[in-house]
Enzyme design. Structure first.
Site, PDB file in Angstrom:
ATOM      1  N   ASN A  13      54.610  75.110  62.244  1.00  0.00           N
ATOM      2  CA  ASN A  13      55.442  76.254  62.190  1.00  0.00           C
ATOM      3  C   ASN A  13      55.274  77.237  62.877  1.00  0.00           C
ATOM      4  O   ASN A  13      56.011  77.856  63.716  1.00  0.00           O
ATOM      5  CB  ASN A  13      55.458  76.863  60.535  1.00  0.00           C
ATOM      6  CG  ASN A  13      56.168  75.912  59.530  1.00  0.00           C
ATOM      7  OD1 ASN A  13      57.409  76.012  59.647  1.00  0.00           O
ATOM      8  ND2 ASN A  13      55.611  75.150  58.814  1.00  0.00           N
ATOM      9  N   MET A  88      45.827  78.753  54.611  1.00  0.00           N
ATOM     10  CA  MET A  88      45.366  78.282  53.506  1.00  0.00           C
ATOM     11  C   MET A  88      44.288  79.112  52.671  1.00  0.00           C
ATOM     12  O   MET A  88      43.653  78.515  51.815  1.00  0.00           O
ATOM     13  CB  MET A  88      44.950  77.119  53.587  1.00  0.00           C
ATOM     14  CG  MET A  88      45.969  75.893  53.966  1.00  0.00           C
ATOM     15  SD  MET A  88      47.663  75.985  53.397  1.00  0.00           S
ATOM     16  CE  MET A  88      47.129  74.826  52.126  1.00  0.00           C
ATOM     17  N   HIS A 107      57.071  78.311  52.242  1.00  0.00           N
ATOM     18  CA  HIS A 107      56.350  77.472  51.345  1.00  0.00           C
ATOM     19  C   HIS A 107      57.226  76.378  51.265  1.00  0.00           C
ATOM     20  O   HIS A 107      58.635  76.551  51.177  1.00  0.00           O
ATOM     21  CB  HIS A 107      56.345  78.298  49.973  1.00  0.00           C
ATOM     22  CG  HIS A 107      55.797  77.472  48.997  1.00  0.00           C
ATOM     23  ND1 HIS A 107      54.539  77.147  48.812  1.00  0.00           N
ATOM     24  CD2 HIS A 107      56.537  76.978  47.742  1.00  0.00           C
ATOM     25  CE1 HIS A 107      54.171  76.359  47.635  1.00  0.00           C
ATOM     26  NE2 HIS A 107      55.386  76.380  46.902  1.00  0.00           N
ATOM     27  N   ASP A 143      52.801  82.714  46.043  1.00  0.00           N
ATOM     28  CA  ASP A 143      54.481  81.846  46.468  1.00  0.00           C
ATOM     29  C   ASP A 143      55.089  82.532  45.496  1.00  0.00           C
ATOM     30  O   ASP A 143      56.172  81.707  45.041  1.00  0.00           O
ATOM     31  CB  ASP A 143      54.186  80.460  45.997  1.00  0.00           C
ATOM     32  CG  ASP A 143      53.075  79.641  47.074  1.00  0.00           C
ATOM     33  OD1 ASP A 143      52.354  78.876  46.614  1.00  0.00           O
ATOM     34  OD2 ASP A 143      52.740  80.163  48.215  1.00  0.00           O
ATOM     35  N   GLN A 171      63.106  70.813  58.399  1.00  0.00           N
ATOM     36  CA  GLN A 171      64.038  72.137  57.810  1.00  0.00           C
ATOM     37  C   GLN A 171      63.099  73.264  57.973  1.00  0.00           C
ATOM     38  O   GLN A 171      63.851  74.410  58.340  1.00  0.00           O
ATOM     39  CB  GLN A 171      64.195  71.900  56.379  1.00  0.00           C
ATOM     40  CG  GLN A 171      65.273  70.646  56.270  1.00  0.00           C
ATOM     41  CD  GLN A 171      66.611  70.885  57.345  1.00  0.00           C
ATOM     42  OE1 GLN A 171      67.106  72.011  57.715  1.00  0.00           O
ATOM     43  NE2 GLN A 171      66.906  69.664  58.064  1.00  0.00           N
TER      44      GLN A 171
HETATM   45  C1  GRF Z   1      53.682  73.074  55.734  1.00  0.00           C
HETATM   46  O1  GRF Z   1      54.098  72.306  54.852  1.00  0.00           O
HETATM   47  C2  GRF Z   1      53.979  74.489  55.448  1.00  0.00           C
HETATM   48  O2  GRF Z   1      55.151  74.609  54.557  1.00  0.00           O
HETATM   49  C3  GRF Z   1      52.681  75.063  54.816  1.00  0.00           C
HETATM   50  O3  GRF Z   1      51.726  74.468  55.378  1.00  0.00           O
HETATM   51  C4  GRF Z   1      52.091  72.952  55.670  1.00  0.00           C
HETATM   52  C5  GRF Z   1      51.604  72.827  57.421  1.00  0.00           C
HETATM   53  O4  GRF Z   1      52.237  73.835  58.137  1.00  0.00           O
HETATM   54  N1  GRF Z   1      52.832  76.494  55.047  1.00  0.00           N
HETATM   55  P1  GRF Z   1      51.834  73.879  59.752  1.00  0.00           P
HETATM   56  O5  GRF Z   1      52.448  72.293  60.308  1.00  0.00           O
HETATM   57  O6  GRF Z   1      50.393  74.132  60.032  1.00  0.00           O
HETATM   58  O7  GRF Z   1      52.526  74.604  60.297  1.00  0.00           O
END
Ligand code: GRF
Length: 202
Positions: A13, A88, A107, A143, A171
């Site tokens: 992302n 995380m 999320h 969330d 998406q």
């Molecule tokens: C994705 O599913 C996102 O929705 C969640 O963490 C997962 C991994 O995201 N926040 P990324 O590939 O590290 O951006």
């Protein structure tokens, strides 16, 4: 709007936001990336894009101690908006309070459904025909918070958790840049927990 991205993992992302922000007329500039561990794959991606990346080993600090270091880096970089992208670590009232209505998150569910983890597995097990992702303002409740934008995908017969997660992730990589552009272009108004979003260009 001067934007920081906070990651813990691969940062796909983050990479999508960095790519979108390369456009001259994009209403956000990615000024730094902050990682909660030294091995986050996204760190190398940020550096390859020429964006300063600050990695912290969260195991060396208590929750608020880490957040105070992060907050200092954000302020030094003149950050105006924080995008959590696969961050995380649970955030304490300190950082959430310091960045009230200046911190957003993506999320992988159609909130308010499936807050927390294993969202794709839960959607499949519930027999949902639709699933998706949400960009929202961060509030103390995990969330939860005013929703800026959502994108949905079909849940297909025989979908495994990984297949559905991959469909949603495609998406996410469109939704997050769109949501950041809405915020950066001043199309989003939040007062308390009420939110108004003027439909932006596609
Ligand atoms: C994705 O599913 C996102 O929705 C969640 O963490 C997962 C991994 O995201 N926040 P990324 O590939 O590290 O951006």
């Amino acid at each position: 709007i001067r934007t920081a991205i906070m990651i813990s993992g691969g940062g796909s992302n983050m990479a999508a936001l960095i790519e979108a922000a390369r456009a001259q007329d994009y209403p956000a500039e990615i000024v730094c990336v902050i990682a909660s561990n030294l091995s986050a794959g996204g760190i190398a991606k940020a550096k390859a894009a020429g964006i300063p990346a600050f990695a912290f080993d969260h195991k060396l600090y208590d929750r608020e101690g880490l957040e105070r270091l992060v907050h200092t880096e954000l302020e030094k970089a003149g950050v105006e908006l924080v995008c959590l992208a696969g961050w995380m670590r649970l955030l304490s009232p300190f950082l959430i309070g310091a960045w009230h209505n200046r911190m957003i998150n993506i999320h992988p569910s159609l909130l308010p459904k499936y807050k927390g983890l294993h969202t794709h597995k839960r959607a499949i097990e519930a027999g949902d025909k639709e699933h998706g992702c949400t960009v929202h303002y961060v509030r103390q409740a995990v969330d939860d918070g005013p929703i800026i934008a959502q994108a949905s995908v079909p849940v297909l017969a025989g979908d495994t958790e990984d297949v559905l997660a991959a469909r949603v992730l495609v998406q996410e990589h469109k939704l997050y840049p769109h949501a950041l552009a809405l915020v950066g272009s001043g199309r989003v108004r939040v007062t308390g927990d009420e939110i108004a979003v003027q439909p932006g260009t596609a």
